[in-house]
Design a protein around this motif. Structure first.
Motif, short mmCIF file in Angstrom:
data_model
loop_
_atom_site.label_atom_id
_atom_site.label_comp_id
_atom_site.label_asym_id
_atom_site.label_seq_id
_atom_site.Cartn_x
_atom_site.Cartn_y
_atom_site.Cartn_z
N UNK A 142 4.25 8.02 4.16
CA UNK A 142 4.14 8.67 2.85
C UNK A 142 4.59 10.12 2.95
N UNK B 135 0.84 -1.19 0.00
CA UNK B 135 0.00 0.00 0.00
C UNK B 135 0.88 1.24 0.00
N UNK B 136 0.63 2.15 -0.93
CA UNK B 136 1.29 3.45 -0.92
C UNK B 136 0.18 4.50 -1.01
N UNK B 137 0.55 5.77 -0.89
CA UNK B 137 -0.48 6.80 -1.01
C UNK B 137 -0.94 6.85 -2.47
N UNK B 138 -2.24 6.72 -2.66
CA UNK B 138 -2.75 6.68 -4.02
C UNK B 138 -2.92 8.10 -4.58
N UNK B 139 -2.34 8.37 -5.75
CA UNK B 139 -2.46 9.72 -6.32
C UNK B 139 -3.84 9.97 -6.92
N UNK B 140 -4.21 11.21 -6.99
CA UNK B 140 -5.55 11.56 -7.47
C UNK B 140 -5.72 11.37 -8.96
N UNK B 141 -4.62 11.36 -9.68
CA UNK B 141 -4.69 11.17 -11.14
C UNK B 141 -3.44 10.40 -11.55
N UNK B 142 -3.63 9.38 -12.37
CA UNK B 142 -2.47 8.65 -12.87
C UNK B 142 -1.90 9.42 -14.06
N UNK C 183 -7.70 8.20 -3.41
CA UNK C 183 -8.02 9.63 -3.33
C UNK C 183 -8.26 10.18 -4.72
N UNK D 229 -7.07 2.96 -8.98
CA UNK D 229 -6.38 2.25 -7.89
C UNK D 229 -6.27 0.76 -8.13
N UNK E 11 0.39 15.80 -3.51
CA UNK E 11 -0.27 15.26 -4.70
C UNK E 11 -0.53 16.41 -5.65
#
Lengths: 366, 367
Positions: free
Chosen positions: A226, A2-9, B30, A49, B189
């Motif tokens: 993170x 698990x890492x911090x998921x970014x708002x946009x790939x 997020x 995600x 972010x």
């Protein structure tokens, strides 16, 4: 992991037909249909995600909003993508599928698609558990009561376990970028934690990474954090986790850097080497985990590196069955983490492909 | 308003609805459009699926996955009861040991696999999203401070874009560089939506197309500073802009300022959208003021609550001081394609104030 998921790939995700030709996807689909002869079609969900299965079958990375592929046994395929009709041109380069429609009318599109399936055939739902609850209700409702919907997720996950030659090459390329990121980290490690992490990430981006994730430790590897803002202080030992994605495929690595000998690090490295030596067809993840445990007496297992053997590829973490013997073509991340209240903690890892005769190491912290 | 004052307000609403507790959920994915009740109720931005149980009376329990990340939560919020779990539903199950009416927040957006299990755990829970998100329609003092810093980062990022954009560089390369750059400035972010072409139909995620002379770059830079997003929308030409583009961009900017002027406390959000549309319709662009060309003229800014919602004709939300949102006409015009201009605004007693030091103008990259 698990890492911090970014708002946009962001990052390059266009379909490269040289790297992953259409025949590769056709073979995957043929295998899918063979595994479930009753299925006339498959509905495959993916979001930013969680989209390993979607990428596996369509190459598509849902950068912005979720996507649904509607795949028919007769070869017809369509992809429902987020945003309105004006967003479709931006999505086209990311997939081999030619027919793209807006996701906003998903239930209607699914309903129309299902009427074209052969009479009496069922549908496989793949990665449906990741679908938002409200969307799941709408989509399943669109099938009506005449179409049987089975969960086909496990079928695709089983397919994804053994990587093709092209897939192994892609993971190898991601591992090379991981190595460049770690080299960047080493060079910048004395300039402060954030500077070091940013140097590693920049090296990866400059090398063509599609995505980069990082975690770092302020307490010598006991916990990972993170990025939440700049940390200017330098620490020794410096414990970092890096994950790099290229052409859809991930490579990950735990690295500890220190100017001084660190007992936990020495133990972890020795354990990793011992376990790596055992990687071959027929060995089990449980046996590898046992080797890691017995090679680190006096230390507790680190919670972050549990499980110690994972599959990796289009998914950053694909669980492997502890008792299932390894097979040629699998690519694993082998992770060892140790901790002790007095001696401290350390985590190291390696990316390794299982071959017919043993293994190839793509990247190793040792 | 402080974080604690907002939590008290949410607690008061809990009582008004006759609920004994609410269960708030977020999957850790997020997204700019998806509000995060965990952030609102605990200030914690999670790695994985996470839950908060707020009991009437104020006790807050935070269920954190993965379990190893609970230490971060406990350190950041030592006043909360933090439960480490590798499965958010199993972690929640241990919290529910008493009777009482429960509400759920964020359940519809949770992945089906988790949502179904939650529904079994709290079968009678009533949707209570409004209790949390409406109470968070006004930003706290801390969120506003973070928004100001995010706006500063966004503008620095824009300057960096002007420095690095040139023919041959791909959209993807620009996007990753911009995100990295904003991280170097402190943003955890950044929603970087960037694309280019001679005639854009929309702003979309970047891909591998290299910039060419004559392109128009449209970009939304949306850094998040400690969980608070702020956005700026800009348009850049690769080479000298033509007269038509200059005139049309000036029109869109005029529309934006009309929208900003219309954003007054006590007026509905719809008035902001209408003010923007009026400027464009007066110039004969009425048909382009509706889908598929435009869906909204701005939006709220998360990651916490995304209230006061979209700048749209159907949004009757009454504007109040301390609301934070985007005003962006972001208009497709047949002569030029899609043009971006937009500013983050903070509502004050005297009207909307932009958080940027310089509002949008058409920029040119010299060749």
């Amino acid at each position: 992991m698990q890492t911090m998921h970014p708002t946009l790939l962001i990052g390059p995700a266009d379909w490269d037909a040289q790297l992953m030709p259409l025949d590769e996807f056709r073979a995957r689909l043929d295998s899918l249909w063979r595994a479930n002869p009753q299925a006339g079609g498959a509905i495959v969900f993916g979001n930013a995600a969680d989209h390993a299965a979607l990428s596996y079958l369509t190459n598509f990375t849902p950068k912005l909003e979720a996507a649904i592929a509607l795949l028919s046994r007769d070869g017809a395929a369509q992809l429902l993508v987020g945003g309105g009709v004006n967003m479709i041109p931006a999505a086209k380069p990311l997939t081999w599928i030619g027919k793209l429609l807006p996701l906003r009318s998903a239930a209607k599109a699914v309903g129309e698609w299902s009427t074209g399936l052969p009479d009496g055939s069922g549908v496989m739902m793949i990665a449906g558990d990741a679908m938002p609850d409200a969307m799941h209700r709408d989509v399943v409702g669109a099938f009506g009561s005449t179409v049987a919907v089975d969960d086909g997720t496990a079928i695709v996950q089983a397919q994804m376990r053994r990587k093709s030659k092209r897939e192994r090459a892609a993971i190898g390329a991601a591992s090379v970028i991981l190595g460049e990121a770690v080299a960047g980290l080493r060079q910048a490690k004395d300039g402060g934690i954030t500077a070091a992490v940013l140097a590693a990430e920049h090296a990866a981006w400059r090398s063509g990474a599609q995505d980069v994730r990082s975690l770092f430790s302020l307490d010598g590897g006991r916990t990972l954090l993170p990025f939440d803002g700049p940390v200017e202080m330098a620490v020794d030992p410096l414990q970092i986790y890096l994950a790099v994605r290229q052409a859809g495929y991930w490579a990950e690595g735990f690295v500890m850097l220190s100017a001084q000998p660190q007992a936990p690090l020495i133990a972890a490295e020795a354990a990793l080497q011992a376990a790596l030596a055992q990687v071959a067809p027929g060995a089990t993840p449980a046996a590898l985990a046992q080797t890691l445990a017995t090679a680190t007496p006096g230390f507790s297992r680190h919670p972050v590196t549990t499980p110690s053997v994972i599959g990796i590829g289009l998914a950053l973490q694909q669980d492997v069955a502890a008792a299932e013997p390894l097979i040629a073509g699998e690519v694993l991340s082998l992770r060892v983490g140790v901790s002790d209240p007095q001696q401290g903690a350390a985590m190291v890892s390696a990316m390794v492909a299982v071959t017919e005769t043993g293994h190839d190491i793509f990247w190793s912290a040792v | 308003m402080t974080f604690d004052e907002r939590l008290m307000e949410i607690n008061r609403r809990l009582g008004e609805r006759g609920l004994d507790r609410i269960v708030a959920l977020h999957d850790g994915a997020h997204f700019i459009e998806k509000p995060d009740p965990i952030l609102v109720l605990s200030g914690f931005k999670s790695l994985g699926p996470c839950a908060v149980v707020l009991e009437r009376g104020g006790r807050v329990t935070l269920v954190v996955t993965p379990a190893w990340d609970a230490a971060r939560a406990a350190q950041g919020r030592p006043d909360l009861h933090v439960i480490a779990a590798d499965d958010v539903v199993n972690g929640l199950a241990g919290v529910f040991d008493g009777p009482g009416a429960a509400g759920s927040v964020g359940l519809a957006a949770m992945p089906f696999g988790i949502a179904q299990r939650i529904a079994q755990l709290i079968p009678d829970a009533l949707p209570a999203d409004a209790i949390v998100f409406d109470a968070a329609r006004r930003k706290t003092d801390t969120e506003i401070a973070h928004a100001r810093e995010a706006a500063r980062i966004a503008e620095l990022g824009y300057r960096h874009l002007l420095d690095i954009a040139r023919p041959g560089v791909t959209e993807d390369e620009l996007a990753v560089e911009l995100r990295w750059h904003s991280k170097s400035l402190g943003a955890e972010d950044n929603f970087v939506l960037l694309c280019a072409g001679p005639h854009n139909k929309a702003v979309a995620p970047s891909h591998g197309r290299p910039l060419q002379a004559g392109d128009i770059i449209v970009v939304e830079l949306t850094p998040s500073y400690r969980g608070q997003l702020v956005q700026i929308c800009r348009t850049i030409t690769v080479g000298t802009a033509g007269d038509t583009l200059r005139r049309k961009y000036a029109l869109v900017v005029e529309a934006m300022h009309a929208g900003i002027a219309a954003a007054q406390p006590g007026r509905p959000m719809a008035d902001v959208c209408r003010a923007i549309n009026d400027v464009l319709e007066a110039q004969g662009y009425g048909e382009f003021c509706h889908p598929p060309h435009i869906r909204r003229r701005g939006h709220g800014l998360g990651f916490g609550s995304i209230e006061p919602g979209d700048v749209a004709l159907d949004n009757a939300t009454i504007l109040e001081p301390d609301m934070l949102f985007m005003i962006h006409p972001n208009q497709y015009l047949p002569e030029t394609g899609y043009l971006l201009c937009g500013e983050p605004v903070l509502m004050t007693a005297g009207g909307a104030v932009t958080l940027t030091a310089q509002t949008a103008t058409l920029a040119e990259i010299e060749l």
